[in-house]
Enzyme design. Sequence first.
Site, mmCIF file in Angstrom:
data_model
loop_
_atom_site.group_PDB
_atom_site.id
_atom_site.type_symbol
_atom_site.label_atom_id
_atom_site.label_comp_id
_atom_site.label_asym_id
_atom_site.label_seq_id
_atom_site.Cartn_x
_atom_site.Cartn_y
_atom_site.Cartn_z
ATOM 1 C CG ASN A 11 -2.159 -0.487 0.942
ATOM 2 O OD1 ASN A 11 -2.597 -1.508 0.261
ATOM 3 N ND2 ASN A 11 -2.585 -0.649 2.273
ATOM 4 C CG MET A 12 2.020 5.861 -1.375
ATOM 5 S SD MET A 12 3.092 6.131 -1.121
ATOM 6 C CE MET A 12 4.036 5.610 -2.677
ATOM 7 C CE LYS A 40 -0.739 -6.145 9.855
ATOM 8 N NZ LYS A 40 -0.114 -5.291 10.936
ATOM 9 C CD GLU A 139 -3.340 -4.397 5.433
ATOM 10 O OE1 GLU A 139 -2.950 -3.999 6.308
ATOM 11 O OE2 GLU A 139 -2.512 -4.536 4.581
ATOM 12 C CB THR A 212 2.718 -8.610 20.197
ATOM 13 O OG1 THR A 212 1.488 -8.277 18.959
ATOM 14 C CG2 THR A 212 4.278 -9.520 18.950
ATOM 15 C CE LYS A 213 -1.411 -8.872 27.370
ATOM 16 N NZ LYS A 213 -1.321 -7.510 28.646
ATOM 17 C CG ASP A 239 4.816 6.408 14.242
ATOM 18 O OD1 ASP A 239 3.974 5.720 14.689
ATOM 19 O OD2 ASP A 239 5.231 7.150 13.006
ATOM 20 C CG ASP A 245 3.761 -4.535 9.454
ATOM 21 O OD1 ASP A 245 2.729 -5.253 10.524
ATOM 22 O OD2 ASP A 245 2.638 -3.575 9.520
ATOM 23 C CB SER A 273 9.914 -0.712 14.727
ATOM 24 O OG SER A 273 9.368 -0.840 15.625
#
Length: 297
Positions: A11-12, A40, A139, A212-213, A239, A245, A273
């Site tokens: 995606n963009m 994703k 997706e 994940t948490k 961010d 991902d 990240s």
Amino acid sequence: MTRVLVVGSINMDLVVATATFPRLGETLFGQGFATHAGGKGANQAVAAARLGAKVTMLGRVGDDAFGRELMAGLSADGVDTRWVGVTAGVSTGIAAITLCNADNAIIVVPGANALLSPDDLDVAEAAFAEADVVLAQLEVPLATVEHAATLAVRHGKPFVLNPAPAMRLPDSLLARSTLITPNEYELAMALGEPDAHWQGLLAALPGRVAMTKGGEGAYYSDGAGAVLHQAGFPVQPVDTTGAGDTFNGALVAFWDLGLAEAVRRGCAAGALSVTKPGAQGGMPTLAELNAFLGSRP
């Protein structure tokens, strides 16, 4: 070097910052605009490639400027795009994101992602045979994801499924998944158990879930059903977009090291990240991850 095949979306992201959300029929001046490579599938492919994996992407883009830009970006990060189809007459997938203070409103147009078909996977079956591990998300059409799992099983390859966006997984897909990598909400949705406690759900699928948490890190179960915890790595977040991902890309990049070590490195990469803006913009290189881990006890 782990050989990773990623089957998924490209995606963009079109991001507009504004002081207030517009009301129906209202025109506002925004405060900023940016485009970011996303999807994703593409995000996870880039994360794995930056960490040293040999990554092949299987997906679709439109025959448009966004598609060409995204393909060039994947190639620049070392991702093999030979199995990314270019679809005439259909737009590349986009996410239109309006940011207002800490809130956002998002419209996703799947575009070419919605046309990735089981037939596309059959044409690219050699990529499954060559991979060490196959990674997918939700997706692209569910039938395509199910066929990816079937091809992975056919060639004796582990199939890792990140069940996002959240949905109830068909029993047949769950049975073919070597490992699923949800967050807490996605785990409950995937198993159709919205009221069950996540620890019980992990124990019910011994050795087949890594959940994940957020800042807590990740929880996973061993082959005997014991729930294990990989603590998160404290950082100052800038961010959080793309942290999940990054975790998934790292997990498959280090698949050959065993689940415990792959989860540890996935948590570290995910933490690293979030110290930079953007989904792909914050994804670390192998050298950055090694330096980060080397600075931790």
